[in-house]
Design a protein around this motif. Structure first.
Motif, mmCIF file in Angstrom:
data_model
loop_
_atom_site.group_PDB
_atom_site.id
_atom_site.type_symbol
_atom_site.label_atom_id
_atom_site.label_comp_id
_atom_site.label_asym_id
_atom_site.label_seq_id
_atom_site.Cartn_x
_atom_site.Cartn_y
_atom_site.Cartn_z
ATOM 1 N N GLY A 62 -46.410 11.346 5.088
ATOM 2 C CA GLY A 62 -45.549 10.295 4.571
ATOM 3 C C GLY A 62 -45.339 9.139 5.516
ATOM 4 O O GLY A 62 -44.449 8.315 5.304
ATOM 5 N N ALA A 63 -46.156 9.036 6.565
ATOM 6 C CA ALA A 63 -46.017 7.944 7.532
ATOM 7 C C ALA A 63 -46.573 6.648 6.946
ATOM 8 O O ALA A 63 -47.491 6.664 6.119
ATOM 9 N N PHE A 64 -46.030 5.533 7.375
ATOM 10 C CA PHE A 64 -46.577 4.229 7.018
ATOM 11 C C PHE A 64 -47.607 3.828 8.062
ATOM 12 O O PHE A 64 -47.342 3.892 9.267
ATOM 13 N N VAL A 65 -48.774 3.418 7.599
ATOM 14 C CA VAL A 65 -49.858 2.999 8.476
ATOM 15 C C VAL A 65 -50.405 1.685 7.941
ATOM 16 O O VAL A 65 -50.641 1.554 6.735
ATOM 17 N N GLY A 66 -50.608 0.707 8.827
ATOM 18 C CA GLY A 66 -51.071 -0.585 8.346
ATOM 19 C C GLY A 66 -51.856 -1.368 9.368
ATOM 20 O O GLY A 66 -51.688 -1.202 10.584
ATOM 21 N N LEU A 67 -52.725 -2.237 8.869
ATOM 22 C CA LEU A 67 -53.482 -3.170 9.688
ATOM 23 C C LEU A 67 -52.818 -4.538 9.615
ATOM 24 O O LEU A 67 -52.520 -5.046 8.531
ATOM 25 N N ALA A 68 -52.577 -5.144 10.775
ATOM 26 C CA ALA A 68 -51.992 -6.481 10.859
ATOM 27 C C ALA A 68 -52.600 -7.186 12.065
ATOM 28 O O ALA A 68 -53.306 -6.568 12.870
ATOM 29 N N ILE A 69 -52.324 -8.479 12.199
ATOM 30 C CA ILE A 69 -52.954 -9.243 13.270
ATOM 31 C C ILE A 69 -52.579 -8.649 14.625
ATOM 32 O O ILE A 69 -51.504 -8.066 14.785
ATOM 33 N N PRO A 70 -53.476 -8.753 15.605
ATOM 34 C CA PRO A 70 -53.215 -8.147 16.914
ATOM 35 C C PRO A 70 -51.918 -8.654 17.536
ATOM 36 O O PRO A 70 -51.562 -9.830 17.423
ATOM 37 N N TYR A 77 -51.063 -0.263 13.117
ATOM 38 C CA TYR A 77 -49.664 0.023 13.434
ATOM 39 C C TYR A 77 -49.149 1.130 12.512
ATOM 40 O O TYR A 77 -49.789 1.490 11.527
ATOM 41 N N GLY A 78 -47.974 1.640 12.821
ATOM 42 C CA GLY A 78 -47.363 2.615 11.937
ATOM 43 C C GLY A 78 -46.048 3.141 12.459
ATOM 44 O O GLY A 78 -45.607 2.801 13.563
ATOM 45 N N TRP A 79 -45.408 3.962 11.641
ATOM 46 C CA TRP A 79 -44.223 4.686 12.068
ATOM 47 C C TRP A 79 -44.089 5.943 11.211
ATOM 48 O O TRP A 79 -44.662 6.027 10.121
ATOM 49 N N VAL A 80 -43.344 6.903 11.722
ATOM 50 C CA VAL A 80 -43.159 8.176 11.043
ATOM 51 C C VAL A 80 -41.665 8.412 10.873
ATOM 52 O O VAL A 80 -40.918 8.443 11.858
ATOM 53 N N ASN A 81 -41.223 8.556 9.640
ATOM 54 C CA ASN A 81 -39.807 8.819 9.399
ATOM 55 C C ASN A 81 -39.371 10.085 10.114
ATOM 56 O O ASN A 81 -40.056 11.107 10.094
#
Length: 390
Positions: free
Chosen positions: A190-198, A236-240
């Motif tokens: 259930g973690a959010f994972v994403g690609l964004a500018i460096p 990037y990402g985060w885990v609740n």
């Protein structure tokens, strides 16, 4: 929704800011005594997929469908307005609301920049008179799913809007290891994972110039990010449930048609030792804390018994009403943050002004190592133009 006429001086009273109006003489009696406030029509970017209105007289629906939020600023939990009274539907791409001026693009003299915003899909549906108007909402949600599956659209002529065969796919698996909680790494489900500018760790939250491509991991921590524009990104990402932000050390470079499997990745939350005490949960909301009922004089029935009741008008003033003789004092292992920790750190109204509030946390450690370093970590679910002293 109320009508535009309801906001006129003979029908509505402006409250603490111009957008909030108390309706004392609305055209339709059902809105009498309610507050109309555009900020109540807000949501997180990840959840703004379809919104609109139903006209019951003609049984007609008018909807805005956003199949992708890749072009919006600030990541999946940046909040945006969806509507104004009017009715006016809003397609927000970047905004200082709920975040501040950092989310407004700024450019140096001669700095090149371009970005495709949208497209969004406008949808109108209708039913014969006498049919249940709510069926239009069900149909709009089904149409939204169709449009999400049709993304990216093939009709835009701009060379800056890559078609499906001109985009890339990025897959992998994320694990999390908090050495003070688990002996081994576990799937980051259930973690959010994403690609964004460096950028730096967490910089995606302040990004308003680039594209962002986000998804959530499955129960095994696996993720698939599709339809990515060719380019260079950080992952990037985060885990609740875990404090801190994840950033993959290696720059991700994607070209047309790439299908890259990055393999297993590991997020190690920032730690200096075991947790001695904590208040709440690190999950980027304040939903677990105490959200008061609104002042009965300033209620919006839309948010009565609703998970988002924090959007009721004037809750910041409820703090001074609920704690008239002093600020919060929280005692670890005695107090309950669901009842004893106000959902927002707010000022206290005194006369025509506001004073800062001073909250206290009282705790006892049975054993203290005088040579050790103890750290207090704060996870802020949001921020405004305020000052926080600890």
């Amino acid at each position: 929704m109320p009508l535009p006429d309801d906001r006129m001086p003979n029908r509505g009273q402006v409250l603490a800011y111009p957008e909030a109006v108390l309706l004392f003489n609305p055209v339709e009696d059902q809105f009498k005594g309610e507050v109309d406030d555009k900020y109540q029509y807000s949501d997180e970017s990840q959840d703004i997929r379809v919104h609109g209105w139903i006209c019951e007289d003609l049984v007609t629906g008018f909807w805005q469908i956003t199949p992708s939020y890749e072009f919006r600023a600030g990541g999946p939990n940046k909040q945006f307005l969806t509507s104004h009274v009017g009715p006016t539907t809003l397609a927000m791409f970047t905004s200082a609301h709920y975040s501040g001026e950092e989310l407004i693009p700024k450019f140096a003299d001669g700095e090149p920049w371009k970005k495709v915003l949208g497209p969004v899909f406008m949808y109108v549906n209708s039913l014969p008179k006498g049919k249940d108007p709510r069926l239009l909402w069900d149909d709009a949600k089904e149409k939204m799913i169709e449009e999400v599956q049709s993304w990216p659209y093939s009709f835009p002529a701009s060379e800056d809007f890559p078609k499906a065969n001109e985009r890339a796919t990025f897959v992998g698996r994320l694990f999390v290891h908090d050495r003070y909680l688990e002996d081994v790494k576990v799937p980051a489900k259930g973690a959010f994972v994403g690609l964004a500018i460096p950028g730096e760790v967490g910089s995606w939250q302040r990004d308003c110039k680039g594209y962002q491509f986000w998804t959530q991991t499955d129960q095994e921590g696996r993720f698939v990010i599709t339809n990515v524009h060719p380019g260079s990104y950080n992952l990037y990402g985060w885990v609740n449930g875990y404090i801190g932000d994840f950033k993959h050390d290696t720059l991700v470079n994607l070209t047309i048609g790439d299908d890259i499997d990055v393999g297993d990745l590991l997020f190690e939350p920032p730690r200096d030792g075991p947790t001695l005490w904590e208040i709440g949960e690190p999950e980027r909301t304040a939903k677990e804390f105490f959200v008061p009922d609104p002042n009965p004089k300033y209620i919006n029935r839309l948010y009565v018994n609703h998970p988002d009741k924090f959007r009721q008008y004037g809750l910041w003033e409820r703090y001074a009403e609920l704690y008239p003789h002093g600020d919060l004092v929280y005692t670890v292992n005695v107090s309950d943050y669901r009842k004893d920790w106000f959902f927002a750190h707010v000022t206290r109204k005194v006369g025509n002004g506001y004073n800062g509030s001073t909250w206290q946390v009282k705790f006892k450690l049975d054993i203290v190592d005088p040579k050790a370093v103890y750290k207090l970590r704060l996870a802020l679910a949001s921020a405004t133009n305020a000052e926080l002293e600890v």
